[in-house]
Write a protein that holds these residues in place. Structure first.
Motif, short mmCIF file in Angstrom:
data_model
loop_
_atom_site.label_atom_id
_atom_site.label_comp_id
_atom_site.label_asym_id
_atom_site.label_seq_id
_atom_site.Cartn_x
_atom_site.Cartn_y
_atom_site.Cartn_z
N LEU A 1 54.65 22.86 36.29
CA LEU A 1 54.75 22.75 34.84
C LEU A 1 54.08 23.91 34.11
O LEU A 1 54.55 24.32 33.04
N ALA A 2 52.99 24.43 34.66
CA ALA A 2 52.24 25.50 34.00
C ALA A 2 51.69 26.45 35.05
O ALA A 2 50.51 26.41 35.39
N PRO A 3 52.54 27.30 35.61
CA PRO A 3 52.10 28.20 36.69
C PRO A 3 51.02 29.18 36.26
O PRO A 3 50.35 29.76 37.12
N GLY A 4 50.82 29.35 34.96
CA GLY A 4 49.79 30.28 34.50
C GLY A 4 48.45 29.62 34.24
O GLY A 4 47.54 30.28 33.73
N PRO B 1 39.69 41.09 36.42
CA PRO B 1 38.69 42.00 36.97
C PRO B 1 37.25 41.54 36.80
O PRO B 1 36.34 42.09 37.41
N GLU B 2 37.04 40.51 35.94
CA GLU B 2 35.68 40.07 35.65
C GLU B 2 35.25 38.96 36.61
O GLU B 2 36.01 38.05 36.90
N PHE B 3 34.01 39.04 37.06
CA PHE B 3 33.45 38.02 37.94
C PHE B 3 33.24 36.74 37.14
O PHE B 3 32.57 36.74 36.10
N PRO B 4 33.82 35.60 37.57
CA PRO B 4 33.70 34.37 36.79
C PRO B 4 32.28 33.79 36.86
O PRO B 4 31.73 33.58 37.93
N VAL B 5 31.72 33.52 35.68
CA VAL B 5 30.40 32.89 35.57
C VAL B 5 30.56 31.70 34.63
O VAL B 5 30.81 31.87 33.43
N GLY B 6 30.43 30.50 35.17
CA GLY B 6 30.72 29.30 34.40
C GLY B 6 29.48 28.55 33.95
O GLY B 6 28.43 28.60 34.60
N ALA B 7 29.62 27.85 32.83
CA ALA B 7 28.55 27.01 32.28
C ALA B 7 29.03 25.56 32.29
O ALA B 7 30.00 25.22 31.62
N PHE B 8 28.35 24.72 33.06
CA PHE B 8 28.64 23.30 33.08
C PHE B 8 27.70 22.59 32.11
O PHE B 8 26.52 22.89 32.04
N THR C 1 46.32 20.12 52.56
CA THR C 1 46.97 19.06 51.79
C THR C 1 47.04 19.36 50.30
O THR C 1 48.07 19.13 49.67
N ILE C 2 45.95 19.89 49.75
CA ILE C 2 45.92 20.17 48.31
C ILE C 2 46.43 21.58 48.03
O ILE C 2 47.07 21.82 47.01
N ALA C 3 46.14 22.52 48.92
CA ALA C 3 46.44 23.93 48.70
C ALA C 3 45.80 24.41 47.41
O ALA C 3 46.47 24.89 46.49
N PRO C 4 44.47 24.32 47.29
CA PRO C 4 43.81 24.74 46.06
C PRO C 4 43.86 26.25 45.86
O PRO C 4 44.05 27.01 46.82
N SER C 5 43.70 26.68 44.63
CA SER C 5 43.67 28.11 44.33
C SER C 5 42.32 28.72 44.65
O SER C 5 42.19 29.95 44.73
N LEU C 6 41.29 27.89 44.81
CA LEU C 6 39.95 28.36 45.17
C LEU C 6 39.21 27.21 45.82
O LEU C 6 39.61 26.05 45.69
N LEU C 7 38.12 27.53 46.52
CA LEU C 7 37.23 26.52 47.09
C LEU C 7 35.93 26.53 46.30
O LEU C 7 35.20 27.53 46.32
N PRO D 1 50.02 29.86 45.21
CA PRO D 1 50.57 31.07 44.60
C PRO D 1 49.53 32.18 44.58
O PRO D 1 48.32 31.92 44.68
N PRO D 2 49.94 33.43 44.44
CA PRO D 2 48.97 34.52 44.31
C PRO D 2 48.05 34.26 43.12
O PRO D 2 48.48 33.73 42.10
N THR D 3 46.79 34.63 43.26
CA THR D 3 45.84 34.39 42.17
C THR D 3 45.97 35.41 41.06
O THR D 3 45.43 35.20 39.97
N ALA D 4 46.65 36.52 41.30
CA ALA D 4 46.80 37.54 40.26
C ALA D 4 47.43 36.92 39.02
O ALA D 4 48.46 36.26 39.08
N GLY D 5 46.76 37.11 37.90
CA GLY D 5 47.26 36.57 36.65
C GLY D 5 46.75 35.19 36.30
O GLY D 5 46.87 34.76 35.16
N LEU D 6 46.18 34.46 37.26
CA LEU D 6 45.63 33.14 36.95
C LEU D 6 44.32 33.29 36.17
O LEU D 6 43.53 34.19 36.44
N PRO D 7 44.07 32.40 35.22
CA PRO D 7 42.79 32.45 34.51
C PRO D 7 41.62 32.32 35.47
O PRO D 7 41.68 31.57 36.45
N LEU D 8 40.58 33.08 35.22
CA LEU D 8 39.29 33.03 35.92
C LEU D 8 39.32 33.63 37.31
O LEU D 8 38.32 34.19 37.76
N VAL D 9 40.41 33.51 38.06
CA VAL D 9 40.43 34.04 39.42
C VAL D 9 41.32 35.27 39.57
O VAL D 9 41.33 35.89 40.62
N GLY D 10 42.07 35.61 38.54
CA GLY D 10 43.04 36.69 38.68
C GLY D 10 42.73 37.95 37.91
O GLY D 10 43.55 38.86 37.86
#
Length: 480
Positions: free
Chosen positions: A200-203, A66-73, A240-246, A55-64
């Motif tokens: 189940l949860a497109p958002g 204006p802010e550049f995602p910076v994650g803490a593991f 096969t997976i069709a991920p929203s990001l790599l 699906p389009p990434t617009a509206g998805l958390p973290l990828v949709g």
């Protein structure tokens, strides 16, 4: 991961191994939890979920956004899940956290989500016992691992419904981590889970992190992937997976001061795959010392971030934020990383904060909507494996001086079809770089000032750059 090319999971550190504490890669004694809301006979008879178009990434958390995602593991452990600690994460320029560090039970995770909400952070949830049991015990029919389904596709859907019901009302919830470093023979099953989660949860964001070049294509302990096999691995994941990001990980700061020689090649392959699929690419940034890898300096943090930006990264994730306890093995050192095992901030925390807030946040906003057009190395001899050498083109006549990495970006909208942006990164993390770029006639050049979040015009067609170790600058080329 003591050696980036080592295929053995016993000799290699990864988020996958750290998540094993939650039972995410083995059948759990509590696998009967999968029967929550037991599926009807009709649901049991359903065929496995098949891949859906991304699906389009617009509206998805973290990828949709204006802010550049910076994650803490590896965020704070349960005893430090407080508003103050999570504000500390947000103050350092992080936008989301990967749930973990022994915060595995549903009550604790929900509490952490509320604390994250107060700090304005999003959370990718991993380690929930039901999620761990699901990902360890569900195999789609025909999965080439040879395992037979322990639960049906219908039961998997029931489990995902229960998981979303538990977390979806939390504002900080971004999605679930479905897999870390999966073998290719798990892609069919992951595609089924991803498709079901989207229905189940497109958002929400179905997240997974892929293997790197040199790791096995199949089961652990088998030979590591060469370039053709890794290219096939990435494409099969897309198909096969069709991920929203790599997303992938590769930690280049090796013990003894060496640089991982496969770093740029891995990035080049992931970049190409992401562009083919039209999806964002993310990477993990090494921010601590462990077996075979040194503690990065502030310049080496910046070098990883800026090299990744030049290769088109649309998100970065720090491995790790909180330092894992040395009792886990793998050569962790308690008094290092961004925050020590005991909870003390280190000088690297201050360095990451300055990098994230003062540079990555404003520059990321500029780069996030742009499309990576090319990435080349200028004056870099010998050329790293997988890297492309600079050659004069329609916009740049020459690049002289010290070695730099030049990433060129185009606007996605037709209105700016002729404009280009150039991220110029110092190839060195130990020495300053002086470079001179000559732009072809017909373009006006401007340099981005991150403090003002604005561009300042550059006089003439020659741009002289002075870059600190690991540093970079952003230029805009607009047709006159």
């Amino acid at each position: 991961m003591a050696e980036q090319r080592n295929a053995s999971p016993r000799a290699a550190l990864s988020r996958r191994r750290m998540l094993l504490a939650a039972g995410g890669a083995a059948a759990l004694p509590g696998a009967s939890m999968l029967a929550v809301g037991a599926a009807s006979d009709e649901a049991r008879a359903q065929a496995p979920r098949r891949r859906r178009d991304v699906p389009p990434t617009a509206g998805l958390p973290l990828v949709g956004g204006p802010e550049f995602p910076v994650g803490a593991f590896w965020p704070p452990p349960p005893t430090h899940v407080t508003a103050e600690r999570y504000q500390e994460i947000a103050d350092a320029g992080f936008t989301f956290v990967h749930n973990g560090n022994y915060l595995w039970d549903q009550t604790g995770i929900r509490y952490g989500l509320d604390i994250a909400r107060q700090a304005g952070l999003k959370v990718l949830v991993a380690g929930d016992p039901l999620l761990s049991a699901l990902t360890a015990n569900f195999w789609a029919d025909g999965d080439p691992t040879g395992y037979h389904p322990k639960i049906t596709a219908g039961d998997a859907e029931v489990s995902l419904r229960a998981l979303f019901a538990a977390y979806q009302d939390e504002p900080a919830f971004a999605g679930f981590t479905l897999a870390d470093e999966p073998a290719a023979n798990r892609f069919g099953t992951l595609g089924s889970l991803t498709a079901t989660a989207r229905e189940l949860a497109p958002g929400s964001l179905p997240y997974l992190n892929l293997r790197r070049l040199g790791q096995p294509y199949g089961p652990w302990g088998t030979p590591g992937m060469d370039v053709p096999t890794y290219t096939r691995y990435l494409q099969e994941a897309l198909d096969t997976i069709a991920p929203s990001l790599l997303s992938f990980d590769r930690y280049p700061m090796l013990a003894g001061g060496a640089e991982d020689p496969g770093y740029h090649q891995n990035w080049a392959l992931v970049r190409a795959a992401g562009l083919r699929a039209g999806i964002p690419t993310w990477i993990f940034i090494q921010s601590l010392e462990y077996a075979g890898h040194r503690l990065p300096t502030a310049a080496e943090l910046a070098w990883q971030v800026n090299t990744s930006l030049a290769y088109g990264a649309k998100g970065v994730q720090y491995f790790t934020y909180w330092t894992p306890d040395p009792s886990r093995g793998d050569g962790f050192v308690p008094a290092q990383g961004l925050v020590t095992v005991g909870g003390e901030r280190t000088p690297l925390y201050a360095a990451a904060k300055q990098l994230n807030v003062g540079w990555l946040r404003p520059v990321g906003r500029e780069l996030l909507p742009l499309v990576s057009e090319s990435v080349v190395h200028a004056n870099d001899v010998p050329l790293p494996a997988g890297a492309a050498a600079f050659a004069p083109d329609a916009r740049f006549a020459s690049v002289d001086g010290d070695p730099v990495v030049l990433g060129v970006f185009a606007a996605p909208s037709p209105g700016d079809a002729e404009a280009r942006w150039a991220l110029v990164a110092n190839r060195s993390f130990t020495a300053k770089a002086a470079a001179r770029l000559v732009v072809r006639p017909g373009y006006a050049v401007a340099r981005f000032d991150p403090a003002l979040a604005a561009y300042a015009a550059v006089e003439g067609s020659a741009v002289s750059l002075a870059l600190g170790p690991g540093g970079a600058t952003l230029l805009r080329l607009a047709p006159r």
